[in-house]
Design a protein around this motif. Sequence first.
Motif, PDB file in Angstrom:
ATOM      1  N   ILE A 129       0.859  -1.181   0.000  1.00  0.00           N
ATOM      2  CA  ILE A 129       0.000   0.000   0.000  1.00  0.00           C
ATOM      3  C   ILE A 129       0.899   1.235   0.000  1.00  0.00           C
ATOM      4  O   ILE A 129       2.095   1.132   0.289  1.00  0.00           O
ATOM      5  CB  ILE A 129      -0.942   0.013   1.221  1.00  0.00           C
ATOM      6  N   PRO A 130       0.359   2.403  -0.350  1.00  0.00           N
ATOM      7  CA  PRO A 130       1.188   3.615  -0.321  1.00  0.00           C
ATOM      8  C   PRO A 130       1.882   3.790   1.032  1.00  0.00           C
ATOM      9  O   PRO A 130       1.269   3.618   2.089  1.00  0.00           O
ATOM     10  CB  PRO A 130       0.181   4.731  -0.596  1.00  0.00           C
ATOM     11  N   GLY A 131       3.185   4.068   0.967  1.00  0.00           N
ATOM     12  CA  GLY A 131       3.995   4.243   2.165  1.00  0.00           C
ATOM     13  C   GLY A 131       4.791   3.016   2.576  1.00  0.00           C
ATOM     14  O   GLY A 131       5.736   3.116   3.349  1.00  0.00           O
ATOM     15  N   THR A 132       4.424   1.848   2.057  1.00  0.00           N
ATOM     16  CA  THR A 132       5.135   0.612   2.391  1.00  0.00           C
ATOM     17  C   THR A 132       6.541   0.653   1.801  1.00  0.00           C
ATOM     18  O   THR A 132       6.722   0.938   0.628  1.00  0.00           O
ATOM     19  CB  THR A 132       4.390  -0.617   1.841  1.00  0.00           C
ATOM     20  N   LYS A 133       7.529   0.329   2.623  1.00  0.00           N
ATOM     21  CA  LYS A 133       8.915   0.273   2.157  1.00  0.00           C
ATOM     22  C   LYS A 133       9.184  -1.114   1.585  1.00  0.00           C
ATOM     23  O   LYS A 133       8.817  -2.125   2.179  1.00  0.00           O
ATOM     24  CB  LYS A 133       9.871   0.576   3.288  1.00  0.00           C
ATOM     25  N   ILE A 134       9.814  -1.139   0.405  1.00  0.00           N
ATOM     26  CA  ILE A 134      10.109  -2.385  -0.298  1.00  0.00           C
ATOM     27  C   ILE A 134      11.571  -2.411  -0.690  1.00  0.00           C
ATOM     28  O   ILE A 134      12.117  -1.406  -1.136  1.00  0.00           O
ATOM     29  CB  ILE A 134       9.231  -2.528  -1.559  1.00  0.00           C
ATOM     30  N   GLN A 135      12.201  -3.596  -0.513  1.00  0.00           N
ATOM     31  CA  GLN A 135      13.610  -3.770  -0.861  1.00  0.00           C
ATOM     32  C   GLN A 135      13.768  -4.992  -1.754  1.00  0.00           C
ATOM     33  O   GLN A 135      13.461  -6.109  -1.337  1.00  0.00           O
ATOM     34  CB  GLN A 135      14.449  -3.947   0.400  1.00  0.00           C
ATOM     35  N   PRO A 136      14.226  -4.819  -2.996  1.00  0.00           N
ATOM     36  CA  PRO A 136      14.528  -5.979  -3.836  1.00  0.00           C
ATOM     37  C   PRO A 136      15.735  -6.733  -3.256  1.00  0.00           C
ATOM     38  O   PRO A 136      16.734  -6.110  -2.908  1.00  0.00           O
ATOM     39  CB  PRO A 136      14.892  -5.368  -5.187  1.00  0.00           C
ATOM     40  N   VAL A 137      15.617  -8.055  -3.121  1.00  0.00           N
ATOM     41  CA  VAL A 137      16.707  -8.818  -2.512  1.00  0.00           C
ATOM     42  C   VAL A 137      17.317  -9.861  -3.446  1.00  0.00           C
ATOM     43  O   VAL A 137      18.445 -10.285  -3.238  1.00  0.00           O
ATOM     44  CB  VAL A 137      16.261  -9.492  -1.192  1.00  0.00           C
ATOM     45  N   PHE A 138      16.568 -10.290  -4.478  1.00  0.00           N
ATOM     46  CA  PHE A 138      17.103 -11.314  -5.374  1.00  0.00           C
ATOM     47  C   PHE A 138      16.353 -11.269  -6.694  1.00  0.00           C
ATOM     48  O   PHE A 138      15.130 -11.138  -6.710  1.00  0.00           O
ATOM     49  CB  PHE A 138      16.942 -12.706  -4.753  1.00  0.00           C
ATOM     50  N   LYS A 139      17.081 -11.383  -7.792  1.00  0.00           N
ATOM     51  CA  LYS A 139      16.476 -11.431  -9.127  1.00  0.00           C
ATOM     52  C   LYS A 139      16.719 -12.809  -9.715  1.00  0.00           C
ATOM     53  O   LYS A 139      17.827 -13.339  -9.627  1.00  0.00           O
ATOM     54  CB  LYS A 139      17.084 -10.360 -10.030  1.00  0.00           C
ATOM     55  N   SER A 140      15.695 -13.398 -10.307  1.00  0.00           N
ATOM     56  CA  SER A 140      15.833 -14.726 -10.895  1.00  0.00           C
ATOM     57  C   SER A 140      16.770 -14.668 -12.110  1.00  0.00           C
ATOM     58  O   SER A 140      16.924 -13.617 -12.729  1.00  0.00           O
ATOM     59  CB  SER A 140      14.469 -15.271 -11.323  1.00  0.00           C
ATOM     60  N   PRO A 141      17.392 -15.784 -12.454  1.00  0.00           N
ATOM     61  CA  PRO A 141      18.295 -15.799 -13.606  1.00  0.00           C
ATOM     62  C   PRO A 141      17.622 -15.346 -14.904  1.00  0.00           C
ATOM     63  O   PRO A 141      18.252 -14.703 -15.740  1.00  0.00           O
ATOM     64  CB  PRO A 141      18.733 -17.263 -13.705  1.00  0.00           C
ATOM     65  N   SER A 142      16.342 -15.642 -15.060  1.00  0.00           N
ATOM     66  CA  SER A 142      15.630 -15.220 -16.273  1.00  0.00           C
ATOM     67  C   SER A 142      15.292 -13.728 -16.236  1.00  0.00           C
ATOM     68  O   SER A 142      15.009 -13.141 -17.277  1.00  0.00           O
ATOM     69  CB  SER A 142      14.338 -16.024 -16.431  1.00  0.00           C
ATOM     70  N   GLY A 143      15.312 -13.139 -15.045  1.00  0.00           N
ATOM     71  CA  GLY A 143      15.004 -11.723 -14.897  1.00  0.00           C
ATOM     72  C   GLY A 143      13.520 -11.420 -14.849  1.00  0.00           C
ATOM     73  O   GLY A 143      13.123 -10.274 -14.686  1.00  0.00           O
ATOM     74  N   ASN A 144      12.675 -12.439 -14.976  1.00  0.00           N
ATOM     75  CA  ASN A 144      11.234 -12.219 -14.965  1.00  0.00           C
ATOM     76  C   ASN A 144      10.660 -12.056 -13.560  1.00  0.00           C
ATOM     77  O   ASN A 144       9.695 -11.330 -13.374  1.00  0.00           O
ATOM     78  CB  ASN A 144      10.512 -13.367 -15.680  1.00  0.00           C
ATOM     79  N   LEU A 145      11.257 -12.699 -12.573  1.00  0.00           N
ATOM     80  CA  LEU A 145      10.792 -12.601 -11.187  1.00  0.00           C
ATOM     81  C   LEU A 145      11.860 -11.948 -10.326  1.00  0.00           C
ATOM     82  O   LEU A 145      13.053 -12.183 -10.502  1.00  0.00           O
ATOM     83  CB  LEU A 145      10.524 -13.989 -10.598  1.00  0.00           C
ATOM     84  N   THR A 146      11.399 -11.139  -9.389  1.00  0.00           N
ATOM     85  CA  THR A 146      12.291 -10.559  -8.390  1.00  0.00           C
ATOM     86  C   THR A 146      11.674 -10.798  -7.029  1.00  0.00           C
ATOM     87  O   THR A 146      10.456 -10.658  -6.858  1.00  0.00           O
ATOM     88  CB  THR A 146      12.496  -9.050  -8.626  1.00  0.00           C
ATOM     89  N   ALA A 147      12.506 -11.181  -6.059  1.00  0.00           N
ATOM     90  CA  ALA A 147      12.052 -11.360  -4.679  1.00  0.00           C
ATOM     91  C   ALA A 147      12.241 -10.033  -3.943  1.00  0.00           C
ATOM     92  O   ALA A 147      13.298  -9.409  -4.040  1.00  0.00           O
ATOM     93  CB  ALA A 147      12.848 -12.464  -4.001  1.00  0.00           C
ATOM     94  N   TYR A 148      11.201  -9.621  -3.231  1.00  0.00           N
ATOM     95  CA  TYR A 148      11.219  -8.352  -2.506  1.00  0.00           C
ATOM     96  C   TYR A 148      10.954  -8.596  -1.035  1.00  0.00           C
ATOM     97  O   TYR A 148      10.131  -9.434  -0.672  1.00  0.00           O
ATOM     98  CB  TYR A 148      10.120  -7.418  -3.042  1.00  0.00           C
TER      99      TYR A 148
END
Length: 73
Positions: free
Chosen positions: A34-53
């Motif tokens: 929701i607006p205001g939520t802090k998000i940090q990308p931590v891992f990107k899949s080898p294909s680049g299609n999925l990212t873990a946040y």
Amino acid sequence: MKTLADIRINDISAVKNLNFTGSKKRRLIDLGIIPGTKIQPVFKSPSGNLTAYSIRKSIIAIRCEDAKNIIMS
């Protein structure tokens, strides 16, 4: 306009807006994105299609096409 897909691994940014409607928007809100939520990308899949946040002490994978519709501040 910066989107979630633009945030580099280990950088932290806050949600500004969700460019979704219907059930997809409801699902993201239910996950705590929701607006205001802090998000940090931590891992990107080898294909680049999925990212873990890191969101509210949980790890959630989001597709690149969906991350492009989450506007960040």
